[in-house]
Design a protein around this motif. Structure first.
Motif, PDB file in Angstrom:
ATOM      1  N   ARG A   1      77.664 106.616  -6.415  1.00  0.00           N
ATOM      2  CA  ARG A   1      77.049 105.435  -6.984  1.00  0.00           C
ATOM      3  C   ARG A   1      75.582 105.726  -7.304  1.00  0.00           C
ATOM      4  N   LEU A   2      75.116 105.119  -8.384  1.00  0.00           N
ATOM      5  CA  LEU A   2      73.716 105.258  -8.758  1.00  0.00           C
ATOM      6  C   LEU A   2      72.839 104.519  -7.751  1.00  0.00           C
ATOM      7  N   VAL A   3      71.682 105.079  -7.440  1.00  0.00           N
ATOM      8  CA  VAL A   3      70.738 104.410  -6.547  1.00  0.00           C
ATOM      9  C   VAL A   3      70.004 103.340  -7.356  1.00  0.00           C
ATOM     10  N   GLN A   4      70.251 102.089  -7.008  1.00  0.00           N
ATOM     11  CA  GLN A   4      69.575 100.962  -7.654  1.00  0.00           C
ATOM     12  C   GLN A   4      69.190  99.983  -6.554  1.00  0.00           C
ATOM     13  N   GLY A   5      67.956 100.128  -6.077  1.00  0.00           N
ATOM     14  CA  GLY A   5      67.565  99.373  -4.897  1.00  0.00           C
ATOM     15  C   GLY A   5      68.046 100.094  -3.659  1.00  0.00           C
ATOM     16  N   GLY A   6      68.715  99.400  -2.751  1.00  0.00           N
ATOM     17  CA  GLY A   6      69.220 100.021  -1.526  1.00  0.00           C
ATOM     18  C   GLY A   6      70.562 100.676  -1.733  1.00  0.00           C
ATOM     19  N   LEU A   7      71.065 101.284  -0.653  1.00  0.00           N
ATOM     20  CA  LEU A   7      72.373 101.931  -0.682  1.00  0.00           C
ATOM     21  C   LEU A   7      73.408 100.976  -0.088  1.00  0.00           C
ATOM     22  N   SER A   8      74.511 100.817  -0.775  1.00  0.00           N
ATOM     23  CA  SER A   8      75.562  99.919  -0.319  1.00  0.00           C
ATOM     24  C   SER A   8      76.749 100.726   0.194  1.00  0.00           C
ATOM     25  N   ASN A   9      77.085 100.553   1.468  1.00  0.00           N
ATOM     26  CA  ASN A   9      78.228 101.217   2.108  1.00  0.00           C
ATOM     27  C   ASN A   9      78.213 102.735   1.920  1.00  0.00           C
ATOM     28  N   PRO A  10      77.134 103.433   2.367  1.00  0.00           N
ATOM     29  CA  PRO A  10      77.135 104.896   2.272  1.00  0.00           C
ATOM     30  C   PRO A  10      78.272 105.486   3.106  1.00  0.00           C
ATOM     31  N   ASP A  11      78.826 106.553   2.634  1.00  0.00           N
ATOM     32  CA  ASP A  11      79.886 107.256   3.362  1.00  0.00           C
ATOM     33  C   ASP A  11      79.221 108.245   4.322  1.00  0.00           C
ATOM     34  N   TYR A  12      78.919 107.768   5.539  1.00  0.00           N
ATOM     35  CA  TYR A  12      78.173 108.595   6.485  1.00  0.00           C
ATOM     36  C   TYR A  12      78.934 109.857   6.869  1.00  0.00           C
ATOM     37  N   SER A  13      80.249 109.769   6.935  1.00  0.00           N
ATOM     38  CA  SER A  13      81.035 110.958   7.280  1.00  0.00           C
ATOM     39  C   SER A  13      80.855 112.062   6.237  1.00  0.00           C
ATOM     40  N   HIS A  14      80.711 111.662   4.963  1.00  0.00           N
ATOM     41  CA  HIS A  14      80.459 112.658   3.913  1.00  0.00           C
ATOM     42  C   HIS A  14      79.170 113.427   4.203  1.00  0.00           C
ATOM     43  N   TYR A  15      78.112 112.703   4.533  1.00  0.00           N
ATOM     44  CA  TYR A  15      76.823 113.356   4.742  1.00  0.00           C
ATOM     45  C   TYR A  15      76.844 114.256   5.971  1.00  0.00           C
ATOM     46  N   ILE A  16      77.583 113.837   6.988  1.00  0.00           N
ATOM     47  CA  ILE A  16      77.693 114.693   8.183  1.00  0.00           C
ATOM     48  C   ILE A  16      78.462 115.968   7.842  1.00  0.00           C
ATOM     49  N   GLU A  17      79.540 115.814   7.101  1.00  0.00           N
ATOM     50  CA  GLU A  17      80.379 116.963   6.755  1.00  0.00           C
ATOM     51  C   GLU A  17      79.718 117.905   5.764  1.00  0.00           C
ATOM     52  N   LYS A  18      78.992 117.339   4.786  1.00  0.00           N
ATOM     53  CA  LYS A  18      78.494 118.148   3.675  1.00  0.00           C
ATOM     54  C   LYS A  18      77.019 118.526   3.788  1.00  0.00           C
ATOM     55  N   GLN A  19      76.268 117.775   4.598  1.00  0.00           N
ATOM     56  CA  GLN A  19      74.830 118.011   4.645  1.00  0.00           C
ATOM     57  C   GLN A  19      74.347 118.483   6.023  1.00  0.00           C
ATOM     58  N   ILE A  20      75.103 118.211   7.065  1.00  0.00           N
ATOM     59  CA  ILE A  20      74.678 118.598   8.421  1.00  0.00           C
ATOM     60  C   ILE A  20      75.495 119.780   8.945  1.00  0.00           C
ATOM     61  N   ILE A  21      76.815 119.637   8.944  1.00  0.00           N
ATOM     62  CA  ILE A  21      77.675 120.653   9.555  1.00  0.00           C
ATOM     63  C   ILE A  21      77.535 122.027   8.889  1.00  0.00           C
ATOM     64  N   PRO A  22      77.466 122.149   7.553  1.00  0.00           N
ATOM     65  CA  PRO A  22      77.308 123.489   6.970  1.00  0.00           C
ATOM     66  C   PRO A  22      76.026 124.195   7.444  1.00  0.00           C
TER      67      PRO A  22
END
Length: 780
Positions: A732-753
């Motif tokens: 989703r495009l960032v327009q104001g705040g973030l609505s329902n971010p997929d936190y598991s995605h960020y853990i899997e793709k941005q932290i664990i690697p």
């Protein structure tokens, strides 16, 4: 008319006709004011093989008036004699090119005579001028002029920052002008109160006329802006033509000329138009994006007054509803460009570059042109003309720089030894040179052997001397504290190999480029062997850098002493080796550059093999310990801020012997808590229009398409930077705040690697607090 002598710096160059003869017109800024310099009559020249002269004469029989053939003492690289074809007018010159280009081979036919005149006289910016002086309004005209180099002349040039605001169709709203003496906006509209100085005009016609008056009154030497050539000047010219206005902003009242081809060229006689983006790129500045808003924030810590992606809609709204606010925005853009130029000394850099290469101040890129400017007159004096592209018929590729397989792991002490300007040093030491290659192949038994059957003359060459001169000039600039000149010289020296390896350069020959890179491979491999013979482990090497692991027990001072000893030994061995093998002096110089303590070289993700061009080390500075990242997520624009922050924190924990699992758990908890949603944003640029993405649609395009389809953002197009996040329902495009971010995605793709990159980690030690099972193999 009085005979006079002046010293000045060239601002603009033209080819003009007087009395049906070609003359050259140069505008110079001197200590005595502006000079309009008109040379004696000239002849434009191109070269042909002497054996083609009769064919050319027969072909041009109807056009021979004003055309002269002369046999010359010059020759082609294949030793064929060469003749010159001289034309009294540009019309004759262009007719000759048109008639002959598909009939016989022409040489150096792409070089403008205004450039050749300066090039052949080694004039690079500064020039002495002699001729008949006549005082005119605002300048001195010098007729029957002759020029010679004045390399020490440093000009004082005045700047003016220009920025336009207009509709999507290019209809003008306002023009901002900022210089040392004034900050003003010319705006269409009825006069009203404003926080800035506004000159109110009734319509576009009046705006353009007021702009001409203001530019001539403020009288800058250099006009600067952001994309000012391709956009501002191009739009102003188009609107002037549409409205029948002549933009008479030349120093003698002549009009601005805009020509479009592969790139847009702007000529304002007596002035320079200098684009901020191109100048920064020439100075090797790198940014995530060169949008003014981003660069201003990075360089100045300041922002544009309008920052949203749909700025055009807002500009149109302001023009109709709040013109004082638009004037403030317009003026602020001018101020930001002005401040960037001042803070980074960009005009001084452009001047230094011209003094080194002879290129015009505003010339974009130009590594190949700079090389030609420097090399061609030397080649002519040695009896050769330049070849055309690819005449040698060789098409094999040269290898790139040497990159050693790394030995991954965590090390306490790593020393980095760097060869100073390795490729220029190889050119200088082994006499790598286009003409030297030709002369070396003629007498291979006396030549210096290269690679891929290359051979280089010991006596006949020019590039090694050019490198030596640049190296000396760089040292002198360093001694004087002239940072801009140092940077300009560094860029030119480092471009020499790239030019010789570029198929767009007339001197390209893979025997040249491979004799540089393969010699570099040999030097790096031999250096590694020598260091390992001394009992130390080389864990990595990259182009010109060698990473040496030394005992953990050594103190920082002992590491420094060892690094300097290795440097001295390696330099001595290369001097001895090159003398014994080639009977040549060595200009190779390795330096002890850095002591990392600790140092971490990761593996390739999911493998045991060490990575390349990716590492992190800690160095001690006056401000304390500092982490230096190379190629990892913290320095890459395609990773989120949370990944960068986590990597900084977890590497710091690793180096301080702290619990990396605890740091990882802390960042997972932060993500799940929603406290760092602002750091979950990806940024990626659109490489083409949205509708051109049909099959493989990456996440940033999916986000942009979704926003476009709902009408929430229609300003995104090719080149736009897309700020997006991953929600539970997709990008989703960032327009104001973030609505329902997929936190598991960020853990899997941005932290664990990043966590998996660390040595001796256990993925099972990480708990995800109720998140779904990790799927580490999947991609978006």
């Amino acid at each position: 008319m009085a005979q006079a002598v002046y010293q000045g710096f060239i601002l603009s160059r033209q080819q003009i006709h007087l009395n049906n003869r070609l003359h050259l017109c140069y505008w110079l800024k001197s200590s005595e004011g502006l000079l309009k310099v008109i040379t004696q009559p000239q002849q434009a020249v191109l070269f042909i093989r002497t054996e083609d002269t009769a064919k050319a004469q027969q072909r041009l029989s109807a056009h021979l008036k004003g055309v002269e053939f002369r046999p010359l003492t010059l020759k082609h690289f294949d030793q064929s004699p060469v003749s010159g074809l001289y034309c009294r007018t540009l019309s004759d010159y262009y007719q000759c090119k048109e008639q002959l280009s598909d009939y016989i081979t022409l040489y150096e036919a792409d070089i403008r005579h205004a450039d050749r005149y300066l090039m052949e006289r080694f004039i690079r910016g500064g020039a002495w001028v002699t001729g008949q002086a006549v005082k005119k309004a605002g300048f001195i005209e010098i007729q029957q002029a002759r020029l010679k180099p004045a390399p020490q002349f440093v000009p004082e040039l005045s700047m003016l920052s220009l920025d336009i605001e207009c509709s999507g169709e290019g209809v003008l709203f306002s023009v901002g002008l900022v210089c040392q003496a004034q900050r003003r906006v010319i705006m269409i509209g009825e006069p009203q109160a404003s926080d800035v100085d506004v000159c109110w005009v009734s319509d576009e016609l009046s705006l353009l006329q007021a702009l001409v008056e203001e530019l001539n009154r403020l009288d800058p030497d250099v006009i600067i802006g952001w994309n000012v050539i391709e956009f501002d000047c191009a739009v102003l010219n188009e609107r002037a033509e549409a409205l029948g206005v002549t933009l008479s902003v030349g120093r003698d009242g002549s009009p601005m000329q805009v020509s479009k081809g592969n790139f847009t060229r702007v000529l304002i006689p007596g002035r320079v138009v200098l684009d901020g983006i191109d100048t920064m790129k020439n100075a090797t500045y790198h940014f995530e994006t060169f949008k003014l808003s981003y660069v201003a924030q990075q360089v100045l810590g300041e922002s544009k007054l309008l920052t949203q992606d749909d700025r055009l809609e807002e500009i149109i709204r302001l023009f109709h509803c709040d013109k004082p606010a638009l004037a403030s925005y317009n003026l602020q853009d001018c101020v930001l460009v002005w401040d960037i130029f001042i803070k980074l000394s960009l005009l001084e850099f452009a001047i230094a570059r011209t003094q080194l290469t002879g290129l015009e101040l505003e010339r974009m890129g130009g590594s190949v042109a700079a090389f030609t400017n420097l090399y061609l007159p030397l080649l002519h004096r040695s009896g050769y003309i330049a070849p055309n592209l690819g005449e040698h018929g060789l098409t094999f590729d040269s290898p790139g720089g040497y990159v050693m397989d790394s030995r991954p792991g965590l090390y306490q002490n790593v020393l980095v030894l760097d060869f100073k300007s390795l490729y220029p040093s190889i050119i200088r030491t082994f006499h790598i040179d286009p003409m030297g290659l030709i002369e070396g192949l003629r007498a291979p038994e006396e030549a210096i052997p290269g690679f891929n059957k290359g051979a280089f003359s010991r006596a006949h060459h020019h590039l090694p001397e050019l490198v030596a001169q640049l190296a000396q000039a760089r040292q002198e600039a360093k001694d004087r504290g002239d940072k801009m000149l140092q940077q300009a010289i560094k860029i030119i020296m480092n471009s020499l190999y790239g030019v010789l390896g570029s198929r767009g350069c007339r001197f390209y020959d893979p025997r040249l480029s491979s004799s540089i890179t393969l010699r570099g491979h040999e030097i790096m491999q031999t250096t590694r062997r020598w260091i390992e013979d001394m009992g130390y482990e080389v864990i990595y090497g990259d182009t010109d850098s060698t990473f040496v692991c030394v005992p953990e027990s050594l103190s920082p001072e002992q590491c420094r002493q060892l690094g300097e000893r290795l440097m001295k030994v390696i330099n001595q061995r290369w001097a001895q080796h090159i003398d014994s093998q080639f009977s040549l002096p060595s200009y190779l110089e390795i330096e002890f550059e850095t002591h990392y303590s600790p140092f971490f070289m990761p593996t390739i993700r999911g493998q045991e093999t060490g990575s390349k061009k990716r590492y992190v080390g800690q160095v001690q500075t006056a401000a304390g310990a500092e982490l230096v990242f190379k190629g990892l997520e913290t320095v890459r624009s395609d990773w989120t801020e949370i990944a960068k922050a986590y990597q900084q924190a977890v590497i710091r924990a690793l180096f301080d012997n702290q619990d990396v699992v605890a740091v990882t758990q802390q960042y997972i908890a932060l993500i799940n808590s929603g406290q760092v949603d602002d750091k979950l944003v990806y940024k990626k640029r659109l490489g083409k229009p949205l509708n051109a993405y049909v099959k493989n649609i990456p996440p940033h395009v999916r986000a942009a398409k979704e926003a476009h389809s709902t009408g929430s953002n229609r300003a995104l197009g090719k080149g736009s930077q897309v700020a997006y996040y991953i929600s539970t329902t997709g990008p989703r495009l960032v327009q104001g705040g973030l609505s329902n971010p997929d936190y598991s995605h960020y853990i899997e793709k941005q932290i664990i690697p990043i966590y998996q990159m660390l040595p001796d980690v256990d993925l099972d030690a990480i708990t995800l607090h109720g998140q779904r099972t990790l799927d580490l193999s999947s991609d978006l």
